[in-house]
Structure formats: C-alpha cells, structure tokens
Design an enzyme around this catalytic site. Structure first.
Site, short mmCIF file in Angstrom:
data_model
loop_
_atom_site.label_atom_id
_atom_site.label_comp_id
_atom_site.label_asym_id
_atom_site.label_seq_id
_atom_site.Cartn_x
_atom_site.Cartn_y
_atom_site.Cartn_z
CG HIS A 194 -6.95 -21.35 14.58
ND1 HIS A 194 -7.56 -22.53 14.23
CD2 HIS A 194 -7.96 -20.44 14.77
CE1 HIS A 194 -8.88 -22.36 14.24
NE2 HIS A 194 -9.14 -21.11 14.57
CB CYS B 177 -4.81 -24.98 11.24
SG CYS B 177 -5.06 -24.71 13.01
CB CYS C 43 -7.05 -27.36 15.12
SG CYS C 43 -7.71 -25.71 15.46
CG ASP D 95 -5.53 -5.28 3.23
OD1 ASP D 95 -4.83 -4.83 4.15
OD2 ASP D 95 -6.31 -4.55 2.58
CB CYS E 82 -9.80 -26.01 12.46
SG CYS E 82 -8.40 -25.15 11.75
CG ASP F 186 -0.31 0.04 2.53
OD1 ASP F 186 0.86 0.44 2.58
OD2 ASP F 186 -0.96 -0.30 3.53
#
Length: 369
Positions: free
Chosen positions: A335, A306, A309, A266, A304, A92
C-alpha cells in the site's frame, strides 16, 4: 546510453517534467525511487514492484559490499541479474551509511576506516573503492563517495567536509571506468550554510557529471530550513541535468522538493513505517494497531486502488499485525509504495496541466498538513 530530456517547466514554480534514459529503461520525472538496500525492496518481489509501476529502485553500496560482497554479485552477472530486476537501478556510494556509524569510523583524506556494524570487522573505503564496488554492481546510476556532515555542525567542520567531498568527487570521476553504461552523479554538500552550499554546487558542477544530487538534507533540520537550502541550491545546478534530493520520502517533503525543481527522490520511509503498521492514506497517516480499527471493515484508504485496499479490511490487517503475521507487513508495504508511486504520477499530471500548486494545496488540506 544515459540521457536526460527536460520536457516541461511549470509556469507556477520551479517544478518540471523530464525523462531519464538508462540502459535498463526510461524514467519519467519527477520520480520517487523505492529503496532496496540489500538487493531487495523489503517484503516485495521484483514482479510486484513492476505491478506497482516502480520505474527505478535503489541498492546500497555499503551493505552490499559487506554482504554478500561485490565480487560475488559481479560473478552472478551484476546486481540486475542477481536480484532478478531488469529495470534501472541506482546505487548510493555508502557514504551516508559509513558516516552514520559514528564512533565506529575514522575519516582520513584517503578515505574512511570503519568497523562493520554486523561483526565489528575492520574495513576501508576510499573514493576509488566506492567506484570499484559500484562498477562491479553494474547499476545504471552511481553516486560519488561524499562526506555527509551531521546536523547541527560548526561552520568550520562543514567547510572542511564540503571541500573534502569536492576532492573525493574528482577522484571518483577519475576512477570511473564504465562511463558508457553507468552514469556517475556528483553530490552537493555544505550543510545549512548558504555560502558553502553555493560553493559546493559550483565546485561539483565544474567537475562535470551527468546528474547532480543534493545530500546532507533531511538529517534532523526543520522542514522550513530544508526548503530554504533546497530553494537556493537548485538555482546553481544546470537545468539540463537531473537533480536528485537524497533520503526524502514523506508526502510533504516530496511536494516541497518538486516545487523547488527536484526530479528524483528516495527514502526507506514507506517500507520502514509499513513494518510497524503505519499507512499513508489520502486523509493522513494511520496506525492500524489502534483499537478503534478492531471492527472497522472498510479498506485502509477508500480512495486507493492498490491490491491491499481492494482486497482487505482494516480489521483484518489489524488482526495480522496483532498476531505478528508476515502478511500484515507485506500488505502495508504494498500500500505505502503504491501510494507514493501514484502520488508522484499525480504530481506529474498536475505539472503537465499547470495545476501543481492547487493540487498541492488540496492534498495538504486532506492529509492534515
């Protein structure tokens, strides 16, 4: 080197599927982009970001200009090489950060004088300087230098701000040198005023950019107002160019944005709340420091897949946060990023299967919206 392909438009709403081609790889849209403000997504290695299937990350022009300096990054071979990330990067322009400095900055037609939030040193960024810094950084997608009006703000203030943003956008485009390797996006402003938003969209698209962002939303206004502004603003952006809603990252805001035709979003939200022990889950957000998790040996989210988890319990992660162990923040960050990246993947599948609205309703019901 930059190209946007519109793959499918939803039959239910304005949601759509697309693909963005960049010099450092393709991006499937709609996409959530993790923020790496200072050339790092906090607590994460680039390898871990790849494992999470992050397709693009952000860098921040304002922060990288102050430290370590864009000249040093250029000397290192550009931002990709400096931070060891070989995927696409969006930077940005620093506009939002500069304007959020409040009393530490002074806006002029030439640009903005401001004092560093780090050491109080004086600096000046013009549209040309913002482009020069981003050219040095070598990001795949750059943003024009704009003025982000606060909320609430008077009609007159927002009108003047919007018109200055248009003038600055022209200067940015004129100064941009690396057009073959870096795509410069325009930014639509106009606050919460419909006529100003429409006028800004017309002015910015008349200048002509490879993609367009909608700035100045999610700055404190109610969600319904943001959705309303988004709804009509998108209609004035070309279908054949990517649309980017800046600074949005909560699950509900992502759903609302995609429903209205947004391709990119974002936010620092998933990493910021992770450092405070907050986890996004399929059944709503939880704060792991709460006493009720002391003997809870279930994973953060049983739905989940991930790393966090699959390997750790709520009780253990609560222990890490109570003892201020760094691993706690890392596991929470892994996570939350996995959650949002995979949410957007599921959203893309739902658009492909013409099931977006049902998927949104089911998610909202489970999340507690």
């Amino acid at each position: 080197m930059f190209k946007f392909e519109l793959i499918k438009e939803s039959k239910e709403c304005k949601a759509r599927l697309g693909k963005i081609r960049t010099p450092h790889g393709d991006i499937e849209t709609p996409i959530f982009m993790p923020v790496g403000t200072k050339a790092t997504v906090k607590a994460m290695t680039p390898g871990e970001m790849k494992e999470l299937e992050a397709q693009i990350i952000l860098g921040n022009t304002y922060h990288l200009y102050l430290r370590p300096g864009h000249e040093l990054i250029k000397e290192a071979g550009g931002l990709h090489k400096f931070m060891n990330w070989d995927g696409p990067i969006l930077t940005d322009s620093g506009g939002f950060q500069v304007f959020s400095l409040g009393d530490l900055r002074r806006i002029k037609e030439e640009g903005v004088e401001f004092r560093s939030h780090i050491d109080g040193s004086k600096h000046f960024i013009s549209p040309e300087k913002a482009i020069e810094i981003q050219n040095y950084l070598g990001s795949d997608i750059m943003m024009v230098f704009d003025e982000c009006a606060p909320y609430p703000a008077s009609y007159e203030y927002v009108k003047n701000s919007m018109e200055r943003t248009t003038r600055w956008a022209k200067r940015c485009k004129d100064h941009h040198k690396n057009t073959e390797s870096q795509a410069l996006f325009g930014i639509v402003q106009g606050g919460m005023y419909k006529d100003l938003r429409i006028e800004s969209a017309k002015q910015i698209t008349d200048i002509g950019f490879p993609g367009y962002a909608i700035g100045g939303l999610s700055v404190g206004e109610p969600r319904d107002l943001m959705c309303e502004v988004l709804d009509y603003t998108v209609d004035y952006l070309p279908k054949g160019k990517p649309r980017y809603l800046m600074g949005v990252g909560s699950p509900d805001y992502l759903f609302e944005a995609v429903e209205r035709g947004i391709d990119m979003a974002d936010c620092v939200l998933p990493t910021r709340i992770a450092r405070h022990g907050a986890f996004m889950t399929s059944k709503g957000q939880i704060t792991i420091k709460n006493a009720k998790f002391r003997k809870d040996f279930k994973p953060i989210d049983e739905n989940c897949q991930c790393y966090t988890c699959k390997n750790y319990s709520r009780a253990y992660i609560r222990h890490l946060f109570r003892e201020k162990e760094i691993l706690g923040a890392r596991l929470a960050t892994i996570h939350n990023l996995f959650f949002l990246i995979n949410l957007m993947k599921s959203i893309r599948i739902s658009i492909m299967e013409n099931n977006f609205i049902n998927f949104k309703k089911e998610f909202y019901k489970n999340y507690g919206y």
